[in-house]
Write an enzyme that holds these catalytic residues in place. Structure first.
Site, PDB file in Angstrom:
ATOM      1  N   ARG A  62     -19.267 -18.294  21.503  1.00  0.00           N
ATOM      2  CA  ARG A  62     -20.040 -19.464  21.909  1.00  0.00           C
ATOM      3  C   ARG A  62     -19.414 -20.233  23.076  1.00  0.00           C
ATOM      4  O   ARG A  62     -20.087 -20.540  24.070  1.00  0.00           O
ATOM      5  CB  ARG A  62     -20.193 -20.437  20.719  1.00  0.00           C
ATOM      6  CG  ARG A  62     -21.196 -19.993  19.689  1.00  0.00           C
ATOM      7  CD  ARG A  62     -20.730 -20.390  18.308  1.00  0.00           C
ATOM      8  NE  ARG A  62     -19.645 -19.498  17.927  1.00  0.00           N
ATOM      9  CZ  ARG A  62     -19.817 -18.397  17.205  1.00  0.00           C
ATOM     10  NH1 ARG A  62     -20.999 -18.149  16.691  1.00  0.00           N
ATOM     11  NH2 ARG A  62     -18.824 -17.567  16.951  1.00  0.00           N
ATOM     12  N   THR A  63     -18.138 -20.566  22.957  1.00  0.00           N
ATOM     13  CA  THR A  63     -17.523 -21.450  23.953  1.00  0.00           C
ATOM     14  C   THR A  63     -17.458 -20.772  25.324  1.00  0.00           C
ATOM     15  O   THR A  63     -17.819 -21.362  26.343  1.00  0.00           O
ATOM     16  CB  THR A  63     -16.110 -21.863  23.485  1.00  0.00           C
ATOM     17  OG1 THR A  63     -16.186 -22.293  22.124  1.00  0.00           O
ATOM     18  CG2 THR A  63     -15.554 -22.981  24.338  1.00  0.00           C
ATOM     19  N   LYS A  90       2.108  -8.379  30.559  1.00  0.00           N
ATOM     20  CA  LYS A  90       3.290  -7.736  31.174  1.00  0.00           C
ATOM     21  C   LYS A  90       4.462  -8.710  31.246  1.00  0.00           C
ATOM     22  O   LYS A  90       5.446  -8.449  31.926  1.00  0.00           O
ATOM     23  CB  LYS A  90       2.937  -7.267  32.590  1.00  0.00           C
ATOM     24  CG  LYS A  90       1.819  -6.248  32.664  1.00  0.00           C
ATOM     25  CD  LYS A  90       1.612  -5.859  34.129  1.00  0.00           C
ATOM     26  CE  LYS A  90       0.223  -5.337  34.382  1.00  0.00           C
ATOM     27  NZ  LYS A  90      -0.088  -5.331  35.823  1.00  0.00           N
ATOM     28  N   ARG A 112      -8.604 -21.509  26.721  1.00  0.00           N
ATOM     29  CA  ARG A 112      -8.408 -21.467  25.258  1.00  0.00           C
ATOM     30  C   ARG A 112      -7.082 -20.761  25.009  1.00  0.00           C
ATOM     31  O   ARG A 112      -6.817 -19.689  25.566  1.00  0.00           O
ATOM     32  CB  ARG A 112      -9.536 -20.710  24.563  1.00  0.00           C
ATOM     33  CG  ARG A 112      -9.223 -20.479  23.079  1.00  0.00           C
ATOM     34  CD  ARG A 112     -10.388 -19.956  22.305  1.00  0.00           C
ATOM     35  NE  ARG A 112     -11.404 -20.977  22.115  1.00  0.00           N
ATOM     36  CZ  ARG A 112     -12.475 -20.841  21.342  1.00  0.00           C
ATOM     37  NH1 ARG A 112     -12.673 -19.714  20.679  1.00  0.00           N
ATOM     38  NH2 ARG A 112     -13.355 -21.804  21.218  1.00  0.00           N
ATOM     39  N   HIS A 140     -10.474 -29.328  20.137  1.00  0.00           N
ATOM     40  CA  HIS A 140     -11.553 -28.506  20.711  1.00  0.00           C
ATOM     41  C   HIS A 140     -12.606 -29.530  21.173  1.00  0.00           C
ATOM     42  O   HIS A 140     -13.652 -29.702  20.541  1.00  0.00           O
ATOM     43  CB  HIS A 140     -12.096 -27.562  19.651  1.00  0.00           C
ATOM     44  CG  HIS A 140     -13.021 -26.495  20.164  1.00  0.00           C
ATOM     45  ND1 HIS A 140     -13.541 -26.488  21.447  1.00  0.00           N
ATOM     46  CD2 HIS A 140     -13.518 -25.382  19.553  1.00  0.00           C
ATOM     47  CE1 HIS A 140     -14.322 -25.427  21.588  1.00  0.00           C
ATOM     48  NE2 HIS A 140     -14.324 -24.735  20.465  1.00  0.00           N
TER      49      HIS A 140
HETATM   50  N1   CP Z   1     -17.124 -22.862  17.957  1.00  0.00           N
HETATM   51  C1   CP Z   1     -16.409 -22.012  18.669  1.00  0.00           C
HETATM   52  O1   CP Z   1     -15.394 -22.371  19.290  1.00  0.00           O
HETATM   53  O2   CP Z   1     -16.898 -20.727  18.671  1.00  0.00           O
HETATM   54  P1   CP Z   1     -16.281 -19.542  19.503  1.00  0.00           P
HETATM   55  O3   CP Z   1     -14.920 -19.223  18.897  1.00  0.00           O
HETATM   56  O4   CP Z   1     -17.236 -18.396  19.373  1.00  0.00           O
HETATM   57  O5   CP Z   1     -16.108 -19.997  20.914  1.00  0.00           O
END
Ligand code: CP
Length: 312
Positions: A62-63, A90, A112, A140
Site C-alpha cells: 500500500r505505502t 554489498k 521505509r 508511520h
Molecule cells: N499499511 C501499510 O504500511 O501497508 P504496507 O506495508 O503494504 O505499505
C-alpha cells in the site's frame, strides 16, 4: 475544519512534532486532491519537473504503491528502489546509498526502514526532502494521516470521537503515529491488547488502556485493528495465535455489541482470521479499502506541501 496554518517543513518524519494546525492542513490539502483520482485524466501539474524516489528496506504494498501513484498524479518523475537490489547488500551504508541517489538530482526521498530513527539520519545528512514511510516501531505518519482523513470523512469530525486501537501496540508504528495525531485533534483514544504487547507507561501519551475487548467495542466509534507483527517479536509474547484470535480478534459476534455506526479499520496487511474475521474485514462496517483509497490523496498532500516549502 478549516485551518490558517502554513507549511514550513522540508521533511515529514513523524506526527509527534506536528501541531494540530499542521495536521489539519495536510487533511484539508488531501481533501482538495482526492477528486483528482476519480478524473479520466488522473493528473495535475503541481510537481512537474520534481523527482521522487521511494527507498524501501522493508516489504510494502500500500505505502509504496500509493506514494508512487501520488507522485505521478502530481506529475513528478518517480523511481522505486528496493533494498534487496540496492548496494546496501554489498555493505554500503544507508546514508551513502541515499547520498548517491540524491547526487542524481532527487527532490524527495520516501524511506521505509526497520530501524527506528533511520529517516532522521537521512534528513540530517541529505539536502532533499525526506518522508518517513515507516521506521521500526517508531512512526508511520502517512498511515495515521490517512486514518484520520478516513475518520474525518466518515464522521465529519475527529474532536470527541472515541477511537480504539486494538492489538500489538508494543511493536506498532501505526499505533504511535495515530496516538500522536488523534489526541492532538481531540479524539479520545483507548489502546487494547494483550498485556505482553502493551508498552509500559503508554498512558503518558494521553490514552486509556483496556484489556477488555468487549467493553472497548461497546464504547467506541471506530476500531483500528493492528497487524500482529510476527517479524518484530523476538520473545514469545503470546501463548498461541489461536488464543490471540479468541481473546482480541474481532469477529461478527463481538462486533454486534458495538454502537450503530461503529466502523472497523486496519492499516493492512490483514492476517485474516487473526486480527479480523473475513466476515468483518469484508463486512459493511469495514472501511479498509476506503483507507487505501484515501492514502493516495493524503500522500499527494504530503508531497505537495513538503516539496513546496523553501525551508532548508
Ligand atoms: N499499511 C501499510 O504500511 O501497508 P504496507 O506495508 O503494504 O505499505
Amino acid at each position: 475544519m478549516t485551518t490558517t496554518a502554513t507549511w514550513t517543513r522540508k521533511h515529514l518524519l513523524g506526527l509527534q512534532e506536528l501541531s494540530r494546525e499542521e495536521i489539519e492542513l495536510v487533511l484539508e490539502t488531501a481533501k482538495s486532491f482526492k477528486e483528482v483520482s476519480s478524473r479520466d485524466v488522473k493528473k495535475v501539474p503541481a510537481l512537474r519537473g520534481k523527482t521522487v524516489v521511494t527507498l524501501f528496506f522493508e516489504p510494502s504494498t500500500r505505502t509504496r504503491v500509493s506514494f508512487e501513484l501520488a507522485a505521478k498524479r502530481l506529475s513528478a518523475d518517480t523511481l522505486n528502489i528496493t533494498a534487496s537490489v540496492s548496494s546496501t547488500t554489498k555493505g554500503e551504508t544507508l546514508l551513502d546509498t541515499a547520498k548517491n541517489i540524491e547526487a542524481m538530482s532527487v527532490d524527495a526521498m520516501v524511506v521505509r526502514h526497520g530501524t527506528s530513527g533511520a529517516p532522521m539520519i537521512l534528513a540530517e545528512g541529505l539536502n532533499c526532502s525526506v518522508i518517513n514511510a515507516g521506521d521500526g516501531c517508531r512512526e508511520h505518519p502517512t498511515q495515521a494521516l490517512l486514518d484520520m482523513f478516513t475518520l474525518q470523512e466518515k464522521f465529519g469530525r475527529i474532536e470527541g470521537l472515541k477511537v480504539a486501537i486494538v492489538g500489538d501496540i508494543l511493536h506498532s508504528r501505526v499505533a504511535r503515529s495515530n496516538i500522536w495525531g488523534l489526541t492532538k485533534l481531540g479524539a479520545k483514544v483507548t489502546v487494547c491488547g494483550p498485556a505482553t504487547l502493551m508498552p509500559r507507561g503508554i498512558e503518558s501519551m494521553g490514552v486509556q488502556v483496556s484489556y477488555d475487548i468487549k467493553d472497548v467495542i461497546r464504547n467506541s466509534d471506530a476500531i483500528i485493528a493492528l497487524r500482529l507483527q510476527k517479524e518484530r517479536q523476538e520473545a514469545k509474547f503470546l501463548p498461541s495465535m489461536r488464543e490471540y484470535a479468541q481473546l482480541f480478534g474481532i469477529n461478527a459476534v463481538k462486533l454486534s455489541e458495538g454502537k450503530d455506526g461503529l466502523i472497523v479499520m486496519h492499516p493492512g496487511p490483514t492476517n485474516r482470521g487473526l486480527e479480523l474475521s473475513a466476515e468483518v474485514a469484508d463486512g459493511k462496517q469495514s472501511v479498509i479499502l476506503d483507507q487505501v483509497t484515501n492514502g493516495v490523496a493524503v500522500r499527494m498532500a504530503v508531497l505537495y506541501l513538503v516539496l513546496g516549502t523553501k525551508e532548508s
